[in-house]
Every structure is written in structure tokens, then in C-alpha cells.
Design a protein around this motif. Structure first.
Motif, PDB file in Angstrom:
ATOM      1  N   TYR A  10       0.864  -1.187   0.000  1.00 46.68           N
ATOM      2  CA  TYR A  10       0.000   0.000   0.000  1.00 46.68           C
ATOM      3  C   TYR A  10       0.894   1.229   0.000  1.00 46.68           C
ATOM      4  O   TYR A  10       1.842   1.322   0.791  1.00 46.68           O
ATOM      5  CB  TYR A  10      -0.905   0.042   1.232  1.00 46.68           C
ATOM      6  N   THR A  11       0.622   2.177  -0.891  1.00 43.09           N
ATOM      7  CA  THR A  11       1.380   3.424  -0.911  1.00 43.09           C
ATOM      8  C   THR A  11       0.446   4.595  -0.659  1.00 43.09           C
ATOM      9  O   THR A  11      -0.629   4.680  -1.273  1.00 43.09           O
ATOM     10  CB  THR A  11       2.117   3.626  -2.247  1.00 43.09           C
ATOM     11  N   PRO A  12       0.801   5.502   0.253  1.00 48.18           N
ATOM     12  CA  PRO A  12      -0.059   6.657   0.539  1.00 48.18           C
ATOM     13  C   PRO A  12       0.044   7.742  -0.513  1.00 48.18           C
ATOM     14  O   PRO A  12      -0.588   8.786  -0.380  1.00 48.18           O
ATOM     15  CB  PRO A  12       0.481   7.152   1.890  1.00 48.18           C
ATOM     16  N   GLU A  13       0.828   7.518  -1.562  1.00 46.88           N
ATOM     17  CA  GLU A  13       1.032   8.523  -2.595  1.00 46.88           C
ATOM     18  C   GLU A  13       0.469   8.030  -3.918  1.00 46.88           C
ATOM     19  O   GLU A  13      -0.006   6.902  -4.026  1.00 46.88           O
ATOM     20  CB  GLU A  13       2.532   8.828  -2.732  1.00 46.88           C
ATOM     21  N   ASP A  14       0.556   8.885  -4.916  1.00 49.66           N
ATOM     22  CA  ASP A  14       0.114   8.496  -6.247  1.00 49.66           C
ATOM     23  C   ASP A  14       1.096   7.488  -6.837  1.00 49.66           C
ATOM     24  O   ASP A  14       2.206   7.308  -6.341  1.00 49.66           O
ATOM     25  CB  ASP A  14       0.019   9.739  -7.135  1.00 49.66           C
ATOM     26  N   ILE A  15       0.691   6.845  -7.937  1.00 48.54           N
ATOM     27  CA  ILE A  15       1.545   5.855  -8.575  1.00 48.54           C
ATOM     28  C   ILE A  15       2.809   6.520  -9.107  1.00 48.54           C
ATOM     29  O   ILE A  15       2.790   7.653  -9.581  1.00 48.54           O
ATOM     30  CB  ILE A  15       0.782   5.147  -9.724  1.00 48.54           C
ATOM     31  N   SER A  16       3.932   5.845  -8.999  1.00 47.43           N
ATOM     32  CA  SER A  16       5.209   6.333  -9.510  1.00 47.43           C
ATOM     33  C   SER A  16       5.981   5.142 -10.049  1.00 47.43           C
ATOM     34  O   SER A  16       5.592   3.989  -9.852  1.00 47.43           O
ATOM     35  CB  SER A  16       6.007   7.021  -8.394  1.00 47.43           C
ATOM     36  N   TRP A  17       7.090   5.421 -10.742  1.00 48.22           N
ATOM     37  CA  TRP A  17       7.837   4.291 -11.286  1.00 48.22           C
ATOM     38  C   TRP A  17       8.492   3.477 -10.179  1.00 48.22           C
ATOM     39  O   TRP A  17       8.786   2.299 -10.360  1.00 48.22           O
ATOM     40  CB  TRP A  17       8.861   4.748 -12.316  1.00 48.22           C
ATOM     41  N   GLN A  18       8.707   4.088  -8.985  1.00 55.07           N
ATOM     42  CA  GLN A  18       9.244   3.303  -7.878  1.00 55.07           C
ATOM     43  C   GLN A  18       8.221   2.279  -7.389  1.00 55.07           C
ATOM     44  O   GLN A  18       8.533   1.094  -7.233  1.00 55.07           O
ATOM     45  CB  GLN A  18       9.653   4.212  -6.715  1.00 55.07           C
ATOM     46  N   THR A  19       6.984   2.731  -7.135  1.00 53.36           N
ATOM     47  CA  THR A  19       5.967   1.812  -6.630  1.00 53.36           C
ATOM     48  C   THR A  19       5.452   0.888  -7.728  1.00 53.36           C
ATOM     49  O   THR A  19       5.085  -0.258  -7.457  1.00 53.36           O
ATOM     50  CB  THR A  19       4.795   2.604  -6.028  1.00 53.36           C
ATOM     51  N   TYR A  20       5.422   1.376  -8.967  1.00 52.93           N
ATOM     52  CA  TYR A  20       5.010   0.531 -10.087  1.00 52.93           C
ATOM     53  C   TYR A  20       5.923  -0.685 -10.200  1.00 52.93           C
ATOM     54  O   TYR A  20       5.476  -1.803 -10.475  1.00 52.93           O
ATOM     55  CB  TYR A  20       5.046   1.352 -11.373  1.00 52.93           C
ATOM     56  N   GLY A  21       7.216  -0.463  -9.964  1.00 55.50           N
ATOM     57  CA  GLY A  21       8.172  -1.557 -10.069  1.00 55.50           C
ATOM     58  C   GLY A  21       8.032  -2.604  -8.984  1.00 55.50           C
ATOM     59  O   GLY A  21       8.544  -3.717  -9.128  1.00 55.50           O
ATOM     60  N   LEU A  22       7.335  -2.292  -7.889  1.00 53.59           N
ATOM     61  CA  LEU A  22       7.179  -3.258  -6.803  1.00 53.59           C
ATOM     62  C   LEU A  22       6.403  -4.490  -7.240  1.00 53.59           C
ATOM     63  O   LEU A  22       6.615  -5.587  -6.723  1.00 53.59           O
ATOM     64  CB  LEU A  22       6.465  -2.608  -5.614  1.00 53.59           C
TER      65      LEU A  22
END
Length: 498
Positions: free
Chosen positions: A150-162
Motif C-alpha cells: 500500500y502506498t499513501p502517494e500516487d503511482i510512480s515508477w518506484q511503486t510501479y516496479g514493486l
């Protein structure tokens, strides 16, 4: 009811499971987000163990707390009290170090360590908050169950890569940078991504790997297992929940503790109501009291009613300014007389404004606030006011612009309609995804195929090498071709002279 957006497709929940939810960030806004997830799971009948630094006095059945409140960090993010405002360089925080510290403090807490070494405890899934660190990912391996990020922020390439792996074809914003498709911005984006990759490599080697070994060694030894590869665990998430929505995000309600008739005040404010929430950063010392006093004086000369959320109540206020510790934020923003919402540009504040169709006046102090407000300004539903020595007067000008230009309200209402027009409720989507992960043992069919590509395939290095070889061959052929004709011309010239 609290709402969350998830990034995936799901099926209906059919049986109860034991789920571990870990939200270690010692910020109350993160507690609200974690509580939303917990409530959704509890209402579906699941048993939940919640690791949080903010345990509630209210007890729910099927809910166990792991209290890590002693790990709270009380420190200001910036120590700048200059009335002229901090510079951009002063606003840059090492969020990566901060995220690793929060996760490490939670994992080292005796209560969580006791849970991790207890081999009799079983969980069917782990929901972990990603806050610029992957240190919570090995919890799923400890309990041998799927991991939902779960990420409290908008989608980014860091979280997308998870959950989907990295790819040279993916073009997304970072958590601290707005996306842009112009050539200079794309070059800057690629350069920043390269720099982040190098920095992340050294950060993992120097900080997260030692922390991983220190926090998880006992847990794996108690199960007679060796420590798995850390980076493989980080990128083995089954699904990703994100705190976002096409207009911007979701709504998180706040407590309703007004001590007087707020409805009468709102109804009687025919000139309009301005809601101000600068509380979190005022208390941390980022905005000086002198600047706050300037704002109060400015608000005293406007015709609108100003409702200000503040922990420090001031008594010498203009007649149209009201300070409250816990104003009913949802009621205020939902009222037709509310014309503007003044905040620092935090994601949750903007989410509330979008949900109720209220234009935003943002005074960003941190880098993520700047990115959030740039997005608001680009959509035409708010105004960004830089924190300078004259920003109080600029706030007044921003209020006047919103009053004179109906486009801000119209665009905010359009975003409100988009935000609320959903195929299914976020609660249903969360439950669908969680049950899909539980029933399919990690939802492997949702994983991106890029996770299984080699480094050469993922970044198209083989194609680049092939193209370079092709141009090298053309260059060599051209050189031989030119040398042949030059040699032939020299022979013909020699024959003429003979």
C-alpha cells in the motif's frame, strides 16, 4: 465511510482470513489511511493484526493491536523559521533515509519482534505500507504468505516496479516529480531516474541490507531458515494499493467535534467561507507565528468567514475568523458557501477538496507539496502561493481570483463528478483484491511478464547493440567504398601524366 482506490481487478470475498496490516509511519494522516484498510477488512469478517504507533481506545472484535507507539519520532522535518521562507534546496528531504528509519524502528520494536519469532502465528496475507523503503516486504516471507503493498502517494515508477518490474518503456512520474512529455523534461526525468538508481543501489547496500539482517535474522532462525535475497523479496508483491484517483485521490473524513453550531455559522456566511488547515506544519515550526499573525490580519479585512483549524487557539481574532482544534472538515467543505480551502498541498487535503469540489489555495513547504500543487494548478482547480515574505498578501489575491473567476469552481465540480463516478465502491475493490490474493496464493497471474525478463531484454540492450553493429558495418563499408574510388581516381590521373 473511508474510501481507498486500488490498482487491480478482484473477486468477491467468500471466507475469513487472518491478515497482518503494518503501517509504521508516525504521522496521524497515515494512521487514518491504515484505519481505512483495517475497517474494510474487519467489516468483511477477516481477523486483523494491526501494527501501528497509534492504537485506538476503541476495541473491535477480531482486531489485535501491535502497539509500537514507543517508536514515535518527534522531530521537525525542517528547522527553518525564516519569515522570507525556505528555499527549494532547503525543502529537499532525504525521504528514503526517513522511510528506512521508520520501518527499521517498527521492525526492531520488541512487540513486533515477539510476533515475528513466534512460530505458532499464521497469517494468510500481509498488507504493508510502502514509504520509500522495502524493509517491510520480508514480513510476508517470514509468515510464508502473499504480500500486498500500500502506498499513501500516487503511482510512480518506484511503486510501479514493486509489482510489475522496471521497464525502459514505462514513463511515469517519481513521487517527487510531476510527469511531463516535453524533450527537456524527458531528458531530466531519465537523468533523475539514473541518479536515483545509483543512489538507491548504495542506499540499499549501506542502509537497508544491514537493517534487514538485524531485524529479520532471529525470525528466520526461529523457523530454521536462511535469510532470503532481500531485493527479490521487495519485488515479489502480489498487488499494489494506491492512494489516488484520476482527478487526484480519495476522501478521508476527519472527526466532528465542533463546540458550537457550525451549521448556523456556515448558513449565515453569505459572502462565503474560507477553510484553512495549516495545522500540521505550524506546530512543527515551519511557519513562524509572525507569519501566522500576518495571515490573521489579512483575513480580518476580507468579507468571507474564515474557519481555521489550529492546535494553538488565539483569542484576539477578527470577528470573521474562527479558530478550532477539531472543526468538522467534511461538513465545512461540503457546504455550498465554502469557496476555498487553504492548505499546504498535502495529498489528503487536496483529496478532500476534490471530493467536495472546493478550489484549493496551496502554500507548499515540502517538495511533494510542490508537485501536488503543480498538478492542481495544471488542472485549473486551484492556485499555488509560494512561501515568500509577501505570501500573506498573495493569499488574499488568490482568494479574490477564485471569487472573480468561476472557472476554478467549475473545474473543481468536474473533478468531483469524475472522482465520485465509480463502477464499484473502493471498499468492494479492496475486498475483491484481497480475496483474489488469498484464493490464488499470491495472484501470480496478475504479475507483469517484465519481472521475468533479463536485464538485457528489459532495457533492450540487445537491440541497441544490434543497431550499433549495423551502423559500424555501414561505416566500414563506406570507408572501403570511398578508399576504392579514391584509389581508382589516382590511377587514372597517373595514366594521364604518362
Amino acid at each position: 465511510m473511508d474510501k481507498l482506490l486500488l490498482l487491480s481487478c478482484c473477486v468477491v470475498a467468500s471466507h475469513c482470513s487472518n491478515i497482518l496490516v503494518v503501517f509504521p509511519v508516525p504521522e496521524r494522516s497515515h494512521r487514518v489511511l491504515g484505519e481505512s484498510i483495517v475497517k474494510i477488512l474487519l467489516e468483511a469478517g477477516h481477523e486483523v493484526t494491526w501494527v501501528t504507533p497509534f492504537p485506538r481506545d476503541i476495541k473491535w472484535s477480531k482486531l489485535d493491536y501491535i502497539d509500537i507507539s514507543s517508536a514515535l519520532i518527534h522531530e521537525t522535518e525542517t528547522g527553518n523559521n525564516d519569515d522570507h521562507g525556505p528555499s527549494i534546496s532547503e525543502l529537499r528531504l532525504n525521504i528514503q533515509q526517513l522511510g528506512s528509519r521508520y520501518a527499521g524502528l517498527a521492525l526492531r520494536h520488541p512487540a513486533l519482534q515477539e510476533l515475528m519469532v513466534n512460530t505458532t502465528v499464521r497469517f494468510e496475507a500481509v498488507v504493508a505500507e510502502w514509504y520509500h523503503s522495502g524493509l517491510l516486504a520480508p514480513l510476508a516471507s517470514v509468515f510464508d504468505c502473499p504480500l500486498v503493498w500500500y502506498t499513501p502517494e500516487d503511482i510512480s515508477w518506484q511503486t510501479y516496479g514493486l509489482v510489475h518490474g522496471d521497464s525502459s518503456l514505462d514513463f511515469m512520474a517519481s513521487t517527487l516529480q510531476s510527469p511531463s512529455y516535453s524533450l527537456p523534461e524527458r531528458l531530466r526525468y531519465l537523468w533523475s531516474k539514473l541518479c536515483f538508481g545509483v543512489r538507491n543501489y548504495f542506499h540499499i547496500s549501506a542502509t537497508e541490507l544491514p537493517e534487514y539482517e538485524a531485524c529479520y535474522l532471529r525470525a528466520f532462525q526461529s523457523r530454521r531458515r536462511v535469510l532470503p535475497n532481500y531485493e527479490e523479496l521487495v519485488y515479489q508483491g502480489s498487488a499494489l494499493l494506491i492512494n489516488s484517483h484520476p482527478p487526484l485521490g480519495h476522501k478521508i473524513p476527519l472527526p466532528l467535534n465542533a463546540k458550537f453550531n457550525i451549521a448556523k455559522l456556515l448558513d449565515g456566511s453569505k459572502a462565503g467561507v474560507i477553510y484553512v488547515n495549516l495545522e500540521s506544519h505550524v506546530t512543527s515550526g515551519e511557519v513562524s507565528h509572525h507569519v501566522i499573525q500576518e495571515l490573521i490580519e489579512i483575513f480580518g479585512v476580507v468579507q468571507q468567514t474564515v474557519i481555521w483549524k489550529s492546535e494553538e487557539i488565539q483569542w484576539s481574532l477578527p470577528q470573521n475568523v474562527f479558530m478550532m482544534k477539531n472543526p468538522p472538515q467534511n461538513i465545512i467543505l461540503n457546504h455550498t458557501n465554502t469557496i476555498a480551502y487553504i492548505n499546504h498541498g498535502q495529498m489528503l487535503s487536496i483529496v478532500d477538496a476534490i471530493n467536495f469540489g472546493v478550489p484549493v489555495i496551496g502554500i507548499p513547504l515540502l517538495e511533494d507539496h510542490i508537485v501536488n500543487m503543480d498538478s492542481v494548478v495544471k488542472r485549473g482547480c486551484g492556485i499555488k502561493v509560494d512561501y515568500t515574505n509577501e505570501f500573506a498578501w498573495k493569499v488574499k489575491d488568490a482568494v479574490n481570483r477564485i471569487l472573480k473567476m468561476s472557472s476554478y469552481r467549475e473545474q473543481s465540480n468536474k473533478d468531483k463528478l469524475i472522482f465520485r463516478n465509480r463502477v464499484a465502491t473502493p471498499q468492494s475493490e479492496v475486498l475483491h483484491l484481497m480475496q483474489l490474493v488469498l484464493d490464488s496464493d499470491g495472484a501470480g497471474h496478475l504479475q507483469s511478464s517484465t519481472l521475468f525478463l533479463s536485464v538485457m531484454e528489459r532495457h533492450n540492450l540487445d537491440i541497441i547493440i544490434l543497431v550499433l553493429m549495423f551502423f559500424w558495418f555501414l561505416n566500414r563499408a563506406w570507408s572501403l567504398f570511398g578508399a576504392y574510388f579514391v584509389w581508382g581516381e589516382d590511377d587514372s590521373d597517373d595514366k594521364k601524366y604518362q
